[in-house]
Each structure stands twice: as structure tokens, then as C-alpha cells.
Design an enzyme around this catalytic site. Sequence first.
Site, PDB file in Angstrom:
ATOM      1  CB  VAL A 154      89.075  86.332  96.527  1.00 58.12           C
ATOM      2  CG1 VAL A 154      88.383  85.947  95.218  1.00 58.12           C
ATOM      3  CG2 VAL A 154      88.261  87.371  97.285  1.00 58.12           C
ATOM      4  CB  ALA A 181     110.838  90.702  98.370  1.00 59.51           C
ATOM      5  CE  LYS A 203     111.065  90.240  90.774  1.00 57.76           C
ATOM      6  NZ  LYS A 203     112.000  89.382  91.533  1.00 57.76           N
TER       7      LYS A 203
END
Length: 803
Positions: free
Chosen positions: A490, A598, A669
Site C-alpha cells: 500500500v 533503527a 524519539k
Amino acid sequence: MNTKRQLHKFGGSSLADPECYRRVAAILRDYSHCEDLVVVSAAGKTTNRLIQFLDALSKDGRLAHEHLHQLRQFQLSLVDELLKDEEATALSESMSKDFTQLGELTLPLSEAERAAVLGHGEVWSSRLLAALLRQSDLAAVAQDARAFLRAEPGTQPEVDRAQSYPLIKEMLAQHQHHRVVITGFMAQSTQGDTVLLGRNGSDYSATVIGALAEVDIVTIWSDVAGVYSADPRLVNDACLLPLLRLDEASELARLAAPVLHSRTLQPVAQSAMDLSLRCSYQPESGSTRIERVLVSGRGAKIITSLDEVLLIELSFASGHDFERAKEQVLSSLYRAQLEPLAFEAQSDQARLRLAYTTEIASGVLEQLQDSAVTAEIRLKEGYSMLAAVGAGVTKNANHCFGFYQQLKNAPTEFFFESESGLSLVALLRTTELSGLVKSLHTQLFQAHKRVAIALCGKGNIGSSWLELFKRQKSEIEKRRGMSFDLVAIVDSQKLWLDPNGLDEQTALDRYSDEAVAYQGDEWLSQLASLQGYDEVVVLDVTASKALSERYIDIAESGMHLISANKVAGSAPSDIYHAVQDAFAKTGRQWLYNATVGAGLPINHTVRDLKESGDEITALSGIFSGTLSWLFQQFDGSVPFSELVDLAWQQGLTEPDPRLDLDGSDVMRKLVILARESGVNIEPTSVTVESLVPAELKHLSLDEFFDQAALLSEQLQERLDKAKREDKVLRYVARLDKYGKARVGIEALSKEHALANLLPCDNIFAIESAWYKDNPLVIRGPGAGREVTAGAIQSDLNLLSSLF
């Protein structure tokens, strides 16, 4: 603590002895507040002993006296063990008067008089528990439900809510700021007679009282933690279900599962309250919450069985309109709330077969006779029942096949699929059920599961994850014993979805040819309606705010979510908690380790420390791989603006590098980590130092690079000052335990831990009660498509271990 009124129901097993009463008092101290309601059953086997007393009264007066004497000793021993001084004296005296009156009973007894005798156990329980709470400095009062609950006698007496509502409101007004301990199991007729509410009557009275009192939630405390995937006494690895849809719970109750009763759920269905099931012996062992969730059903959740089932056969005369007669009989039974567990219509023999529990069958026969059914009626014994329950079970091909496959050699009389699609039922000639329950549980819940994956975002991270998924697919399937099929890709405008799965080897190459435009949430509804999959997982590897606003819809559609998108995790608290609650309510998972660091396991580590009992006092570090690289290189030999240009050309920044330079990414973050550590924080409360001058904020990308020298002018002065102090510049995030948070440039000594990193590395320093003098440090690559894709795959591994 939630200030809305709650109701707590305690069954006889929760009040079996003095230790149980003390445990219940502790539960009410810890889990209730001053205006909560409490409904109690008779302690232990008190009601059974009263039945024995009444049965013996008509046969053997001496035996009846022995039963009553034993019961008196039991009840008075509870008082002696639990109460002292005035409370003990007052309750012992009132109880002794009750036993004196019971000893003077003369036969025959009317049904109302017999009901009044059997209701004594609840009265004693409510008085004793209220006294124990008062003795524990909790304001409490005992209340007989007959003062406000109105019902008329019948096979399944129903509480008249219209009559009861003003009476309960009056009672509550009289006992404000007190825990009201109410008798379960009984009500009063308009003639003033005691009416017993039948099997599981105390649970039913609890939910109907809860509905009338407009409580927020009813919690039924018993000797089990809730609803399991099978009877844990039969299946060792049966798992507790934390959430059950109301319609699934109603179907389970209809099939006479001992943990629930259909009448218990009627008031829940007709009100706004929720229902929770918990264990009074181990309050923290988990629970089952029954709610009106919107999550779509994908198959069986529970295996339930009954050892004793009766079959009522109606044989109609030849020439009779059988179909019409069948509908009339079933309609009549449904109206009388006597729905069969299962039925079989044998049109060729003009015969209707109805399965019932032994407790209900006599009422069914009376109903059939009263409705003048023109059929020969036979009652047959010697049957048992096995059923698989769960929304969508009749449409799940794997579960249907497994159900019939496991029962192919069993003495099955007939199969039945509920019209609601909530259950598959097998009526069996009496047989040993435990082995069948175990094998069926294994077949349906431990057999090969199918997991559908929808990838949202096909850019750098999405394409890297696909490469990793290609290599890892067979390994994870072998390790987990389930299949993982990529069914959809998508983007913001187009969707390529194939229920049979996409070829991950060629998916990106074929996307432009196969994808079609979609409108609104069309892609979500298509994913939610997928058939043949046990679980659906959405991977959000975008930075899309619009997609983050669909997270609640994803949860309510019954799908899991793995996210690298930071928007929801760092949104204002009301939005963040709404997303969390949506996933918790539907029993779905939201994993987002890739949002910070990450591939570094920083989210997992912070969460694990907190949940293990540590207290995190400070977090600091360099959270941006891009800014890490820039400031490692920025020594004055090359202007900062040129370093930004170089990083952009090498793909180390966002497509618009200002999204890295303005500090918003680091702020997000920090907010996510703060929340993981248990600190409530708003994104607006973080002080953010942006490196983007006001003059460059709203320019086009080309204009930004043309005028980027402004970046160098501002930072060169900071660098020169740091050099004079023999320091270096770094872009640092900091948080303390009080929620004070800041992200911005700091001048650090060259020996500082945050100053010595490899380019693009992140570093996270965690200070806590356990890591007070020597912070726990996690460092490594904090940016890059490969490591972020690895974090997504790590979350997929973790998620699959929870299925």
C-alpha cells in the site's frame, strides 16, 4: 483510581473459609473505592447444605437437625475467626436467631417459603463481609437485594427493571460513601415473596444490579482467572483469553459453559457497562474482559464441552407442514428463552431433535406442552456435546476442516452450525470427551497458522525489508511453524492486494502494473475481510501522519501493527493513549522498536528495565544518525552547509534535510523513549533547538540549498568557541525523571562518551536505580535502511512468538 462506580461479585468458592474472606477484603481494599457495590453468594457449600436440610426435613427430623447443626457451626466459626468485639457479638446474635427460626420450621413449605430458606446463605455472607470491611476501616453496609429487586416466579425468573430502578436509586442515595454488600441469587415478588433467580442467579443479579446502578464495569471474582481456550483441567496448555467479544461470550454462555451464563450477559448486552472475570485467589494472574469491541472474528477461540446432554425429539404426523411446525416450535422456545444448544431438522422423517442441558430440559417439556405442540415428544438420555466457539468460525475453512476431521471417528449424532456463525457444535452419544477436547484444541490452535502481511510504504525501508523477508521467510516459517504471506503493498494512493499472496521476489517490479487506486479506508476494509488467515499484520514503514491516524481503525479491524513511523508514538498523550487502548481492547499488538535507534534494541531495553522493577532516572544520547554524521565531520575544514549537501547526496538525510536539522525527529524519539520509561510527557514540553534559520524554513528545496550558507554562519561561531575550550559540538537529547526534556547542540569534552562515535552511530545512555554510577550504554548504527528493516523483522519475529 477510576472514580466511576464499579461492582464486584464474589462467588461461594471465593468465600469458602476465613482465609478466603480475608483475601476478598484485601481485594476490595486494593481494587475498589468507597461507593462501589459488592454482590456475594453464599459461603462455600452453604446453599447445598440448606437444600440437604430441607430435603431431610420431610424424611428424617433427626438428620435434618444434624444438617442444620453442622451449618450453624460452620457459619458461627466464620464469625469467630474473622470478627471481634461488637461486630462479632452482633452478627452471632442475629445468626443464632436465624437458626432458631429455621429449627422451628413446620411442613409443608410453600415454594416461596422454601426460597426464603435457601436465601439465608447470601444474607449471612453479606452481613459477615460488610462487618469484616468495617473492622478493616472500610465503610460498608450489608443490603438485602429483596429490598429493591423485583421479579416474579418462573423457570427463569427475570428481574423487572422498571420496578427495580427507582428502588435501587433510593437505596444508593441512602448509603453514599459506603461499599454496599448486596445479597445475590434472590429478588422479591410483588406479593412480597422471595424469588430465587435460578442457576448462576448470583452472577445474573450482579450484572442486573450493575446495569440498574449504571456502573462502569462488573468484575466477577471466582476461582478461575477468566475464559480459557479450553478447560485448563483437561488441556494443560489452554491459554487465558484477555479479551472476548460480547457476542462470543454470549454464545459460550448459550452453550452452558460453566464460567458464564447467558442470563448473566443479558444486562451487559443491554447496558453500557463492561464485564471482567478475575480470580480471587490470584488477583494478578490475569483476567478476561468482555466488551463490545469491533474487531472482526477470524475463527475459533474456545473449545467447550458438556458431559450430560438430553435430546428432546418431536415427531410430527405425516402430511404435517414440517417446516412451518419447526419454525413455530423454535420461535416459541426462543421467546421463552429456552434456545436449544443445538438442533437437527430431519425433514424426510418430519422429526425435530433438540439438545438441552439436564437443568433446562424439564422447563422445555413444560413449554412444549403449554404451547400444545401436535407432535409425539420423547426425552432421550445418553448424549454429550463438543463445540468450537469464536466469531467467524463457520467461515474459517481451516477450523471447519479441523473440527470435522477430529470428530470423523467419534460417535457423532449430528453437527450444528449456529446461525450467528459463532459456533460449530457436535452432539455425540455419550463418550469420553477429554481426549477429543485435547486433540481438537491441538488441531485448531496449535496447527499450522497462516499470517497475512500488508506492507505500507515501498521506499528505501520497505524495499530493504522485502529483500530481508525474501531471505528470512523460509527460516521464520520453519522456526514458528506457521506461514507468512505478503498479501498487500500500500502507498498513499494505490493498493495491490491478492488474498492468495504476492510473490515477494517480484512484488516491487510488478507494483506499478498491478496496483489500483483506492478511496479512503477502502484498503483497511479489504484487509479486515480477508478469509483463510488466522492473523493479519500491517507494517507501517512510512512517516505518514495520515496513516498514523488510522492506527485505531487497524486495531478495531482486528489487525496487528508493526511501525517504524514515529508520529503516533510521539503524538499528544490523548492520541497516544487512545491508540494504546485500542490495541489493548482488541487483544492486538502494536510493536514499534524501529521508531528509535533503527536496529538497536533501545525500546525493548527501556521497557524491560521498567517492567523488571528498575526505575529509570535519566536518558541521554545522540539519537539521530544523520546529525551524528554531520557533527562528527564538522571540524571547521568544510562549511556545515556543504556537509549537509554531501549527506543529502549520499542518502543520509530525509529527502528534505530540514526534517533532520529542525530537531523534530530527535524530539519524537525522546518522547517515545520517555513514555517507554514510564515518564508522562507531551511533545510540546520538549525544548527543541532547531538548526534551520527562520529564513530557510519555508523555501523550496532548491532555494534552501542555494541559501544554505546561513547554516554555516550560525554554527561556525559555536564551533570556534568549543574549540577554544578544547571541546566538540554534538546534537544531544536529554531527559530526567521529572520529565524535563531538551534536544539541541552541546559542547562536550573530546573524552566524553557522547563525543566518540563512528559516523552515523547512535548512542543511548540509561541511568537508573540499577545503573546509577555506571550508566547502561547502547551504541551502534542508528540510521540506514538495512538496520531499520532488521528492526521491523525483529518485531515480526517477536509478534509471531505471541500468536
